[in-house]
Design a protein around this motif. Sequence first.
Motif, PDB file in Angstrom:
ATOM      1  N   ASP A 102       0.805  -1.228   0.030  1.00  0.00           N
ATOM      2  CA  ASP A 102      -0.078   0.101  -0.013  1.00  0.00           C
ATOM      3  C   ASP A 102       0.796   1.367   0.053  1.00  0.00           C
ATOM      4  O   ASP A 102       0.592   2.318  -0.645  1.00  0.00           O
ATOM      5  CB  ASP A 102      -1.042   0.264   1.165  1.00  0.00           C
ATOM      6  CG  ASP A 102      -1.962  -1.037   0.973  1.00  0.00           C
ATOM      7  OD1 ASP A 102      -2.128  -1.533   0.054  1.00  0.00           O
ATOM      8  OD2 ASP A 102      -2.549  -1.384   2.188  1.00  0.00           O
ATOM      9  N   ARG A 103       2.008   1.133   0.635  1.00  0.00           N
ATOM     10  CA  ARG A 103       2.866   2.424   0.744  1.00  0.00           C
ATOM     11  C   ARG A 103       3.581   2.763  -0.388  1.00  0.00           C
ATOM     12  O   ARG A 103       3.505   3.701  -0.887  1.00  0.00           O
ATOM     13  CB  ARG A 103       3.718   2.182   2.016  1.00  0.00           C
ATOM     14  CG  ARG A 103       4.745   3.257   1.925  1.00  0.00           C
ATOM     15  CD  ARG A 103       5.719   3.300   3.271  1.00  0.00           C
ATOM     16  NE  ARG A 103       5.212   4.593   4.113  1.00  0.00           N
ATOM     17  CZ  ARG A 103       5.522   4.714   5.260  1.00  0.00           C
ATOM     18  NH1 ARG A 103       6.272   3.912   5.871  1.00  0.00           N
ATOM     19  NH2 ARG A 103       5.331   5.785   6.030  1.00  0.00           N
ATOM     20  N   VAL A 104       3.907   1.510  -1.033  1.00  0.00           N
ATOM     21  CA  VAL A 104       4.508   1.712  -2.551  1.00  0.00           C
ATOM     22  C   VAL A 104       3.673   2.395  -3.465  1.00  0.00           C
ATOM     23  O   VAL A 104       3.946   3.168  -4.316  1.00  0.00           O
ATOM     24  CB  VAL A 104       5.333   0.416  -2.827  1.00  0.00           C
ATOM     25  CG1 VAL A 104       5.608   0.513  -4.183  1.00  0.00           C
ATOM     26  CG2 VAL A 104       6.475   0.030  -1.924  1.00  0.00           C
ATOM     27  N   ALA A 105       2.209   1.616  -3.578  1.00  0.00           N
ATOM     28  CA  ALA A 105       1.427   2.079  -4.394  1.00  0.00           C
ATOM     29  C   ALA A 105       1.002   3.521  -4.315  1.00  0.00           C
ATOM     30  O   ALA A 105       0.595   4.120  -5.102  1.00  0.00           O
ATOM     31  CB  ALA A 105       0.134   1.281  -4.299  1.00  0.00           C
ATOM     32  N   GLY A 106       1.098   4.050  -3.151  1.00  0.00           N
ATOM     33  CA  GLY A 106       0.645   5.472  -2.869  1.00  0.00           C
ATOM     34  C   GLY A 106      -0.913   5.670  -2.705  1.00  0.00           C
ATOM     35  O   GLY A 106      -1.591   4.621  -3.015  1.00  0.00           O
ATOM     36  N   LYS A 107      -1.172   6.910  -2.226  1.00  0.00           N
ATOM     37  CA  LYS A 107      -2.592   7.181  -2.331  1.00  0.00           C
ATOM     38  C   LYS A 107      -3.197   7.447  -3.624  1.00  0.00           C
ATOM     39  O   LYS A 107      -2.745   8.366  -4.242  1.00  0.00           O
ATOM     40  CB  LYS A 107      -2.714   8.339  -1.190  1.00  0.00           C
ATOM     41  CG  LYS A 107      -2.284   7.940   0.239  1.00  0.00           C
ATOM     42  CD  LYS A 107      -2.650   9.053   1.167  1.00  0.00           C
ATOM     43  CE  LYS A 107      -2.131   8.741   2.539  1.00  0.00           C
ATOM     44  NZ  LYS A 107      -2.318  10.032   3.535  1.00  0.00           N
ATOM     45  N   PRO A 108      -4.451   7.122  -3.910  1.00  0.00           N
ATOM     46  CA  PRO A 108      -5.117   7.446  -4.882  1.00  0.00           C
ATOM     47  C   PRO A 108      -5.664   8.988  -4.978  1.00  0.00           C
ATOM     48  O   PRO A 108      -5.918   9.494  -3.965  1.00  0.00           O
ATOM     49  CB  PRO A 108      -6.344   6.368  -4.964  1.00  0.00           C
ATOM     50  CG  PRO A 108      -6.392   6.096  -3.521  1.00  0.00           C
ATOM     51  CD  PRO A 108      -5.350   6.215  -2.861  1.00  0.00           C
ATOM     52  N   LYS A 109      -5.224   9.785  -6.070  1.00  0.00           N
ATOM     53  CA  LYS A 109      -5.375  11.088  -6.226  1.00  0.00           C
ATOM     54  C   LYS A 109      -6.712  11.417  -6.655  1.00  0.00           C
ATOM     55  O   LYS A 109      -7.244  12.319  -5.945  1.00  0.00           O
ATOM     56  CB  LYS A 109      -4.252  11.605  -6.811  1.00  0.00           C
ATOM     57  CG  LYS A 109      -2.832  11.567  -6.370  1.00  0.00           C
ATOM     58  CD  LYS A 109      -1.806  11.931  -7.456  1.00  0.00           C
ATOM     59  CE  LYS A 109      -0.374  11.815  -6.568  1.00  0.00           C
ATOM     60  NZ  LYS A 109      -0.019  10.657  -6.064  1.00  0.00           N
ATOM     61  N   THR A 110      -7.315  10.919  -7.635  1.00  0.00           N
ATOM     62  CA  THR A 110      -8.285  11.273  -8.266  1.00  0.00           C
ATOM     63  C   THR A 110      -9.689  10.398  -7.469  1.00  0.00           C
ATOM     64  O   THR A 110      -9.435   9.392  -7.109  1.00  0.00           O
ATOM     65  CB  THR A 110      -8.287  11.415  -9.513  1.00  0.00           C
ATOM     66  OG1 THR A 110      -8.315   9.949 -10.098  1.00  0.00           O
ATOM     67  CG2 THR A 110      -7.409  12.097 -10.003  1.00  0.00           C
ATOM     68  N   ARG A 111     -10.584  10.745  -7.774  1.00  0.00           N
ATOM     69  CA  ARG A 111     -11.866  10.381  -7.579  1.00  0.00           C
ATOM     70  C   ARG A 111     -12.001   8.852  -7.992  1.00  0.00           C
ATOM     71  O   ARG A 111     -12.425   7.958  -7.497  1.00  0.00           O
ATOM     72  CB  ARG A 111     -13.290  11.208  -7.441  1.00  0.00           C
ATOM     73  CG  ARG A 111     -14.474  10.446  -7.147  1.00  0.00           C
ATOM     74  CD  ARG A 111     -15.425  11.453  -7.418  1.00  0.00           C
ATOM     75  NE  ARG A 111     -16.839  10.830  -6.480  1.00  0.00           N
ATOM     76  CZ  ARG A 111     -17.887  11.612  -6.573  1.00  0.00           C
ATOM     77  NH1 ARG A 111     -18.067  12.830  -7.219  1.00  0.00           N
ATOM     78  NH2 ARG A 111     -19.149  11.028  -5.744  1.00  0.00           N
ATOM     79  N   GLU A 112     -11.821   8.838  -9.345  1.00  0.00           N
ATOM     80  CA  GLU A 112     -11.839   7.517 -10.029  1.00  0.00           C
ATOM     81  C   GLU A 112     -10.836   6.619  -9.724  1.00  0.00           C
ATOM     82  O   GLU A 112     -11.154   5.297  -9.624  1.00  0.00           O
ATOM     83  CB  GLU A 112     -11.617   7.811 -11.666  1.00  0.00           C
ATOM     84  CG  GLU A 112     -12.673   8.658 -12.205  1.00  0.00           C
ATOM     85  CD  GLU A 112     -12.407  10.067 -12.310  1.00  0.00           C
ATOM     86  OE1 GLU A 112     -11.250  10.754 -11.854  1.00  0.00           O
ATOM     87  OE2 GLU A 112     -13.643  10.906 -12.315  1.00  0.00           O
ATOM     88  N   GLU A 113      -9.663   6.954  -9.345  1.00  0.00           N
ATOM     89  CA  GLU A 113      -8.612   6.159  -8.832  1.00  0.00           C
ATOM     90  C   GLU A 113      -9.257   5.419  -7.511  1.00  0.00           C
ATOM     91  O   GLU A 113      -9.118   4.380  -7.259  1.00  0.00           O
ATOM     92  CB  GLU A 113      -7.281   6.788  -8.358  1.00  0.00           C
ATOM     93  CG  GLU A 113      -6.569   7.018  -9.674  1.00  0.00           C
ATOM     94  CD  GLU A 113      -5.196   8.027  -9.482  1.00  0.00           C
ATOM     95  OE1 GLU A 113      -5.259   8.398  -8.364  1.00  0.00           O
ATOM     96  OE2 GLU A 113      -4.624   8.228 -10.549  1.00  0.00           O
ATOM     97  N   ARG A 114      -9.853   6.449  -6.435  1.00  0.00           N
ATOM     98  CA  ARG A 114     -10.400   5.732  -5.416  1.00  0.00           C
ATOM     99  C   ARG A 114     -11.150   5.049  -5.589  1.00  0.00           C
ATOM    100  O   ARG A 114     -11.399   3.863  -4.942  1.00  0.00           O
ATOM    101  CB  ARG A 114     -10.847   6.910  -4.581  1.00  0.00           C
ATOM    102  CG  ARG A 114      -9.713   7.665  -3.986  1.00  0.00           C
ATOM    103  CD  ARG A 114     -10.101   8.585  -2.740  1.00  0.00           C
ATOM    104  NE  ARG A 114     -11.058   9.725  -3.229  1.00  0.00           N
ATOM    105  CZ  ARG A 114     -10.918  11.041  -3.535  1.00  0.00           C
ATOM    106  NH1 ARG A 114      -9.570  11.383  -3.863  1.00  0.00           N
ATOM    107  NH2 ARG A 114     -11.628  11.820  -4.245  1.00  0.00           N
ATOM    108  N   GLU A 115     -12.203   5.094  -6.465  1.00  0.00           N
ATOM    109  CA  GLU A 115     -13.329   3.945  -6.951  1.00  0.00           C
ATOM    110  C   GLU A 115     -12.706   2.697  -7.375  1.00  0.00           C
ATOM    111  O   GLU A 115     -13.299   1.754  -6.857  1.00  0.00           O
ATOM    112  CB  GLU A 115     -14.347   4.735  -7.940  1.00  0.00           C
ATOM    113  CG  GLU A 115     -15.094   5.797  -7.215  1.00  0.00           C
ATOM    114  CD  GLU A 115     -16.104   6.365  -8.391  1.00  0.00           C
ATOM    115  OE1 GLU A 115     -15.987   6.307  -9.439  1.00  0.00           O
ATOM    116  OE2 GLU A 115     -16.741   7.389  -7.900  1.00  0.00           O
ATOM    117  N   ARG A 116     -11.646   2.725  -8.382  1.00  0.00           N
ATOM    118  CA  ARG A 116     -11.021   1.631  -8.814  1.00  0.00           C
ATOM    119  C   ARG A 116     -10.513   1.061  -7.521  1.00  0.00           C
ATOM    120  O   ARG A 116     -10.598  -0.395  -7.617  1.00  0.00           O
ATOM    121  CB  ARG A 116      -9.962   2.091  -9.923  1.00  0.00           C
ATOM    122  CG  ARG A 116     -10.731   2.218 -11.162  1.00  0.00           C
ATOM    123  CD  ARG A 116      -9.707   2.312 -12.335  1.00  0.00           C
ATOM    124  NE  ARG A 116      -9.487   3.747 -12.530  1.00  0.00           N
ATOM    125  CZ  ARG A 116      -8.719   4.339 -12.756  1.00  0.00           C
ATOM    126  NH1 ARG A 116      -7.304   3.688 -12.661  1.00  0.00           N
ATOM    127  NH2 ARG A 116      -8.506   5.498 -12.865  1.00  0.00           N
TER     128      ARG A 116
END
Length: 66
Positions: A28-42
């Motif tokens: 999770d740390r390497v992947a980073g935080k999702p920035k956009t709404r679409e990324e969070r939904e995915r």
Amino acid sequence: MNIDQMLRMVFRMVFRKAVNRGVNAGIDRVAGKPKTREERERVKQAQQMGKRANQAQRIARRLGRF
């Protein structure tokens, strides 16, 4: 089953959970935080699909026993 075997079994279970939690945290740390709404939904959909896959795997194992 003697006390030594039981302690080893419990230790393995605890150790396995700790290692899995650490690996997941690292990924999770390497992947980073999702920035956009679409990324969070995915990400949320992928997590749900993973949970469903794990459930299906458990059910398949149970059915395979019979």
